[in-house]
Design a protein around this motif. Sequence first.
Motif, PDB file in Angstrom:
ATOM      1  N   UNK A   1       0.822  -0.803  -0.222  1.00 47.32           N
ATOM      2  CA  UNK A   1      -0.235  -0.216   0.236  1.00 47.32           C
ATOM      3  C   UNK A   1       0.891   0.924  -0.090  1.00 47.32           C
ATOM      4  N   UNK A   2       2.270   1.385   1.235  1.00 47.93           N
ATOM      5  CA  UNK A   2       2.617   2.826   1.434  1.00 47.93           C
ATOM      6  C   UNK A   2       4.180   2.388   0.217  1.00 47.93           C
ATOM      7  N   UNK A   3       4.126   1.610   0.257  1.00 49.81           N
ATOM      8  CA  UNK A   3       6.089   1.356  -0.054  1.00 49.81           C
ATOM      9  C   UNK A   3       5.428   1.348  -2.355  1.00 49.81           C
ATOM     10  N   UNK A   4       4.703  -0.062  -2.625  1.00 49.24           N
ATOM     11  CA  UNK A   4       4.307   0.238  -3.649  1.00 49.24           C
ATOM     12  C   UNK A   4       3.407   1.260  -4.200  1.00 49.24           C
ATOM     13  N   UNK A   5       2.919   2.000  -3.218  1.00 47.10           N
ATOM     14  CA  UNK A   5       1.717   2.602  -3.848  1.00 47.10           C
ATOM     15  C   UNK A   5       0.331   2.310  -4.525  1.00 47.10           C
ATOM     16  N   UNK A   6       0.685   1.142  -3.888  1.00 49.46           N
ATOM     17  CA  UNK A   6      -1.228   0.533  -4.397  1.00 49.46           C
ATOM     18  C   UNK A   6      -1.998   1.407  -3.974  1.00 49.46           C
ATOM     19  N   UNK A   7      -1.912   1.821  -3.055  1.00 54.65           N
ATOM     20  CA  UNK A   7      -2.741   2.863  -1.967  1.00 54.65           C
ATOM     21  C   UNK A   7      -3.321   4.301  -3.084  1.00 54.65           C
ATOM     22  N   UNK A   8      -2.562   4.428  -4.112  1.00 59.24           N
ATOM     23  CA  UNK A   8      -2.717   5.416  -5.080  1.00 59.24           C
ATOM     24  C   UNK A   8      -3.372   5.513  -6.078  1.00 59.24           C
ATOM     25  N   UNK A   9      -3.723   4.209  -6.032  1.00 58.01           N
ATOM     26  CA  UNK A   9      -4.181   3.301  -7.000  1.00 58.01           C
ATOM     27  C   UNK A   9      -4.885   3.437  -7.492  1.00 58.01           C
ATOM     28  N   UNK A  10      -5.563   2.445  -9.193  1.00 60.73           N
ATOM     29  CA  UNK A  10      -6.973   2.901  -9.162  1.00 60.73           C
ATOM     30  C   UNK A  10      -7.907   1.446  -7.976  1.00 60.73           C
ATOM     31  N   UNK A  11      -9.035   2.144  -7.914  1.00 62.78           N
ATOM     32  CA  UNK A  11      -9.470   0.570  -7.509  1.00 62.78           C
ATOM     33  C   UNK A  11      -9.854  -0.533  -7.608  1.00 62.78           C
ATOM     34  N   UNK A  12      -8.849  -0.828  -9.104  1.00 56.80           N
ATOM     35  CA  UNK A  12      -9.481  -2.086  -9.462  1.00 56.80           C
ATOM     36  C   UNK A  12      -8.113  -2.435  -8.622  1.00 56.80           C
ATOM     37  N   UNK A  13      -7.704  -2.074  -8.762  1.00 54.96           N
ATOM     38  CA  UNK A  13      -5.544  -3.065  -8.434  1.00 54.96           C
ATOM     39  C   UNK A  13      -5.815  -2.687  -6.949  1.00 54.96           C
ATOM     40  N   UNK A  14      -5.979  -1.765  -5.970  1.00 55.26           N
ATOM     41  CA  UNK A  14      -6.268  -1.723  -4.479  1.00 55.26           C
ATOM     42  C   UNK A  14      -6.678  -2.764  -4.480  1.00 55.26           C
TER      43      UNK A  14
END
Lengths: 90, 234, 216
Positions: A57-70
């Motif tokens: 979430x924080x390092x790979x930046x999934x947190x700011x990714x599109x909802x589908x990836x999250x």
Amino acid sequence: MTRGIPVRATAVWMLLMAATALTWWLGADHGADLGGGRTWVALAIPVVFLKVYLIGSEFMEVRTAPRALRLVFGAWVMVLTAVLTTIYLL
Amino acid sequence: MSTRVPLLCAWSGPATVIVATIGFLIAGVLPFPLGPNSSVTEVVDFYSDSTRVAAGLVIAGLGVCLVFPLIALIGVYLVRMEGRNPILAFVQLITGAATGVVLLVPLLLMTAISFRPDRSPELTVTLNDISWLLFITPIGPFMIQNIAIGTAILRDQRGLLPRWVGYVNYWVAFLFVPDVLAFFFHSGPFAWRGIFVFWLAFVAYAAFLVVMGFTLRRAILDESKLHASKAVAV
Amino acid sequence: MTLDISADADLPEFLGGAAADSQRVRRPTSPTGEGRTPGEPGLWVFILGDMSLFGAFFVVALWQRRAAPAQFEVSAQELMRSTGLINTAVLLLSSYLVVSALWAHRRGGMRRATLSLVGALACGLVFAALKVAEYLHVLGSGRTPATDMFYTFYFVLTGVHLLHVLIGVVLLAAWMGVLRNGRAVTRYVEGSAVYWHMVDLLWVVIFTLLYLVCAA
């Protein structure tokens, strides 16, 4: 954000280091002292996947990714946590 | 440009999976293959129904050769992607050709085992060991082929094929890594019929063939539609 | 009479023909409007796929443990837990440095980014060195991948992971090349960062499962 790296990432990193130390302490027989050894050890699995989720979430930046990836990433973490914990406790 | 031959080549990808699987099912290699820890009796019994086993393996052997047209089609696309210096295209063609051979020869060996069912059991077991190890372990050509395809797609500025296909090729290459462990285990998940060797490689390679086949088919059809509409516009 | 092959449009480009009029027909995509995919969408096919390969290793390893939990416990307790812990800290630090490098690169701080990457690379090499030392120690005490099922998974899991680390080191080194040329953040740069975090994330699970959970 004058220093470049977001404060949030630094905080998460320190949390991860602390969580690692905690897991190691739990694993180094201290968990058995607290009684119900296997349950405490089984707790280590969700804890490690919480760390996995934080890294993603924080390092790979999934947190700011599109909802589908999250959603996919979160589902992956949850499924693996459930399967591994279940197998361990079986 | 006629799309018939390229489309056939694209279809040969999924066709490889289907024909080889049918052959394996007939021969009895699927769903439960022999393993390094199968008893001598089990191995001899497997090959004793020699006509059926041979027929199935012949079909499987022909099936794996269907991979060659797909490899050629991939080569055509890689050549177009790379322009002046299609080095990765050549790497892919060479290693792709090797993969086809390295799939076919072990199957021919297995077919030869069923040629003489009353042979000494020790020889049958030895030939079976050789066939299976030859079939499972030579990951080199496959991995290099996948890495060449993946790299060519990701470096392609014109985006001839979807970029996720490049990443799938990298993933497939990794999925072949455990296969060399077959040399070291007689049982368990890393033996030649183990889940991380036979089954993982089978599924990974099948996925590669299907993904490449369908993606190339889509690319061929889209391009021909584009050229058709341009011709009409002119 | 010269053969002017350059004018022959039928020849492939690498033999002097004209560049093909090739462009993939892009299908219209629906705009999501929110969120930015790190690297690019295709990258995540690889990342989630590779994570799933390790996930499958983890599941089968714990499943195999059910047949011989005591044997797993004895063997797992033989592992050098302190080395594993140091390796975990080293990789977590390297991940942090990669985040630092990425943000510096985004802001144009090429030198700072390079320094962070040097640090991350050093961490990666330290990890590899410690792992090799650990292997030598384990092998030296007579334990091989064939000793028992635990050691099979120990060597295979950490071995495949080490391969990933070494590839990651190469990717980070190439990123430093991008910095040296003064180029901005690319899909490749972000992809390498995500890959490195994946390597870190996988080790955290490997350490917990092999060194701690199995040994309890």
